[in-house]
Motif scaffolding. Structure first.
Motif, short mmCIF file in Angstrom:
data_model
loop_
_atom_site.label_atom_id
_atom_site.label_comp_id
_atom_site.label_asym_id
_atom_site.label_seq_id
_atom_site.Cartn_x
_atom_site.Cartn_y
_atom_site.Cartn_z
N HIS A 179 0.82 -1.21 0.00
CA HIS A 179 0.00 0.00 0.00
C HIS A 179 0.86 1.26 0.00
O HIS A 179 0.52 2.26 -0.62
CB HIS A 179 -0.91 -0.01 1.23
N HIS A 223 -5.98 6.72 -1.18
CA HIS A 223 -6.00 6.59 -2.64
C HIS A 223 -4.62 6.89 -3.24
O HIS A 223 -4.50 7.51 -4.28
CB HIS A 223 -7.06 7.50 -3.26
N SER A 267 -2.26 4.22 -3.68
CA SER A 267 -1.67 2.89 -3.78
C SER A 267 -1.83 2.26 -5.16
O SER A 267 -1.13 1.31 -5.49
CB SER A 267 -2.27 1.96 -2.72
N LYS A 268 -2.76 2.76 -5.98
CA LYS A 268 -2.92 2.22 -7.33
C LYS A 268 -2.37 3.24 -8.33
O LYS A 268 -3.01 4.26 -8.60
CB LYS A 268 -4.39 1.92 -7.64
N LYS A 324 -1.38 5.54 -11.39
CA LYS A 324 -1.98 5.96 -12.66
C LYS A 324 -0.85 5.98 -13.69
O LYS A 324 0.03 6.83 -13.64
CB LYS A 324 -2.61 7.34 -12.53
N GLU A 367 -4.87 6.36 -8.97
CA GLU A 367 -6.28 6.21 -9.29
C GLU A 367 -7.06 5.87 -8.03
O GLU A 367 -6.55 5.19 -7.14
CB GLU A 367 -6.48 5.09 -10.32
N TYR A 368 -8.30 6.33 -7.98
CA TYR A 368 -9.17 5.91 -6.88
C TYR A 368 -9.44 4.42 -7.02
O TYR A 368 -9.74 3.92 -8.10
CB TYR A 368 -10.48 6.69 -6.91
N ASN A 369 -9.33 3.72 -5.91
CA ASN A 369 -9.42 2.26 -5.95
C ASN A 369 -10.18 1.76 -4.73
O ASN A 369 -9.65 1.76 -3.62
CB ASN A 369 -8.01 1.66 -5.99
N TYR A 370 -11.42 1.34 -4.96
CA TYR A 370 -12.25 0.79 -3.90
C TYR A 370 -12.86 -0.52 -4.40
O TYR A 370 -14.08 -0.61 -4.63
CB TYR A 370 -13.34 1.79 -3.51
N PRO A 371 -12.03 -1.54 -4.59
CA PRO A 371 -12.51 -2.79 -5.20
C PRO A 371 -13.56 -3.52 -4.38
O PRO A 371 -14.25 -4.40 -4.91
CB PRO A 371 -11.23 -3.62 -5.33
N PRO A 378 -11.21 6.61 -12.42
CA PRO A 378 -9.80 6.73 -11.98
C PRO A 378 -9.48 7.99 -11.20
O PRO A 378 -8.70 7.94 -10.25
CB PRO A 378 -9.03 6.67 -13.30
#
Length: 443
Positions: free
Chosen positions: A78, A173, A175-176, A178, A284-288, A300
């Motif tokens: 993360h 946000h 950790s992913k 772009k 990117e926003y990442n809320y899987p 994103p």
């Protein structure tokens, strides 16, 4: 028996509101700054909550880890922390409510000092015992007027499900990565990484390094690497005009048109040979774990619709922290945690869904009219102090004093003046509206 029953009923009627508060269950996702600050305020109000953290550590992105890729349990790392990082905002704008940073620290602490502060904060407010470490939230869904939260024990792989009345999303946000996906990347023979995987300058000694992106990370990493690299080519299209005197090996370039085997061709037609590329192109926003029942649209660079940059308008028992851009993020998160706690406690009532949607649509229409990207909905900038005033007016929480915004504005000026010296200033709050700034003594 009858007298006792009547007394119990009267007791419930008299104190039902308080009892109802204590039976509300809150799920907090993530044990970073958002998670531990939420835990602190909910605990103080006697509200039932659980914090779920996928790793064995608290502190989120502030914990440095020399590894990249995945952790010891196979989960994506993360943290985006690098070894030489110092905060890019001064101490007064990095304080969690009621718990000052040590006076002994410099005005812009290192990640190590700030991480220790976060750990001390969690211990001081006794919230660590409420954190379920090594429990990864895999699904949050809305059913029968409640939140179903499914989570997995990272080691044993056991899966559990619990019901909650409120959900606080605090997984951050950053950790992913772009990735820009520039033509010719597959042809390039050098190395390409994202700043998420940048840790130390050592691999770039005497190399020709291309840094892409002119945001805070791009400028900070670029200048650090320039100290040891043969050349630092910096591709950025930011409108920000820095007055910094950059070193002789620093070469500014526009956007990249394409890569070839040995370097990059830029949109102005120029070419530079490079050995390594570092993309500082954001996240990117990442809320899987959120499905369609959340009612949110997640792209994103934008998440909507939100009230006050945090409350899920379609499902207002869900709040999402830390989305504000160009603001004192730690202070903003602390204010959001107090706002969410007041909301859960019942200290105030939100407007109707229709009213909140109208306000949000008005903001989006303004952005569209000025031909700004939809992601601009998360920007505070000059409206930061107004935001804190609004949160306070809505909920009755303590108002973040205007001096915090004033300090950030002054610090921005110092960055524009000289990116090498802005951390040399020490800021001290005098009262809610005034502060002093002086050059720190160098040891």
């Amino acid at each position: 028996m009858g007298i006792i029953y009547v007394f119990f009923v009267l007791l419930q009627i008299s104190y039902g509101f308080s009892a109802n508060i204590k039976t509300k269950r809150v799920c907090i996702i993530g044990a970073g700054i958002s998670g531990i600050s939420s835990a602190r305020y909910l605990k103080e109000e006697g509200i039932n909550f659980t914090v779920f953290e996928a790793t064995r550590y608290l502190g989120g992105t502030w914990r440095y880890d020399p590894r990249v890729g995945t952790d010891e349990n196979g989960l994506p790392l993360h943290t985006s922390m690098y070894k030489d990082l110092r905060t890019n905002l001064p101490k007064p704008t990095m304080v969690l409510g009621g718990y000052p940073l040590p006076k002994s620290l410099p005005s812009f602490p290192s990640w190590k000092d700030y991480y220790r502060y976060i750990q001390d904060y969690a211990e001081h407010f006794d919230v660590v015992k409420y954190i379920k470490f090594l429990h990864n939230v895999i699904l949050v869904s809305r059913k029968d007027d409640t939140w179903k939260v499914k989570y997995e024990h990272v080691i044993t792989k056991e899966v559990f499900e619990e019901e909650f009345d409120y959900v606080i999303v605090g997984n951050g946000h950053c950790s992913k990565p772009k990735m820009p996906n520039i033509p010719g990347e597959n042809l390039f023979k050098g190395t390409i990484i994202h700043s998420h995987d940048y840790r130390v300058t050592d691999p770039y000694k005497d190399r020709r390094v291309l840094v892409v992106g002119g945001g805070p990370s791009g400028m900070d990493i670029g200048l650090n690497v320039a100290e040891i690299s043969r050349s630092l080519i910096h591709s950025r299209h930011s409108r920000v005009k820095f007055r910094t005197q950059f070193p002789s090996n620093y070469v500014e370039k526009p956007d990249i048109k394409e890569f070839n085997e040995t370097g990059a061709i830029f949109v102005d037609g120029t070419f530079e040979e490079v050995d390594d590329v570092i993309y500082c192109t954001g996240f990117e926003y990442n809320y899987p774990f959120l499905d369609e029942t959340s009612g949110l649209t997640i792209k994103p660079k934008v998440l909507y619709p939100l009230h006050r940059h945090m409350v899920n308008i379609r499902q207002p028992t869900m709040v999402i922290f830390g989305l504000t851009i160009r603001a004192c993020l730690v202070v903003a998160i602390d204010a959001q945690a107090r706002y969410a706690t007041a909301l859960i406690k019942g200290n105030f009532t939100l407007p109707s869904e229709a009213e909140m949607m109208r306000e949000w649509e008005k903001q989006m229409a303004h952005i569209s009219k000025h031909k700004l990207p939809s992601s601009h909905i998360h920007v505070l900038a000059q409206k930061e102090d107004e935001y804190y005033a609004t949160l306070s007016a809505d909920s009755g929480i303590y108002r973040v004093p205007p001096v915090i915004y004033y300090i950030r504005a002054k610090d921005n000026e110092a960055k524009l003046e000289n990116l090498y010296t802005y951390r040399d200033y020490e800021y001290k709050v005098i009262d809610d509206h005034t502060f002093t700034r002086r050059l720190q003594r160098k040891s």
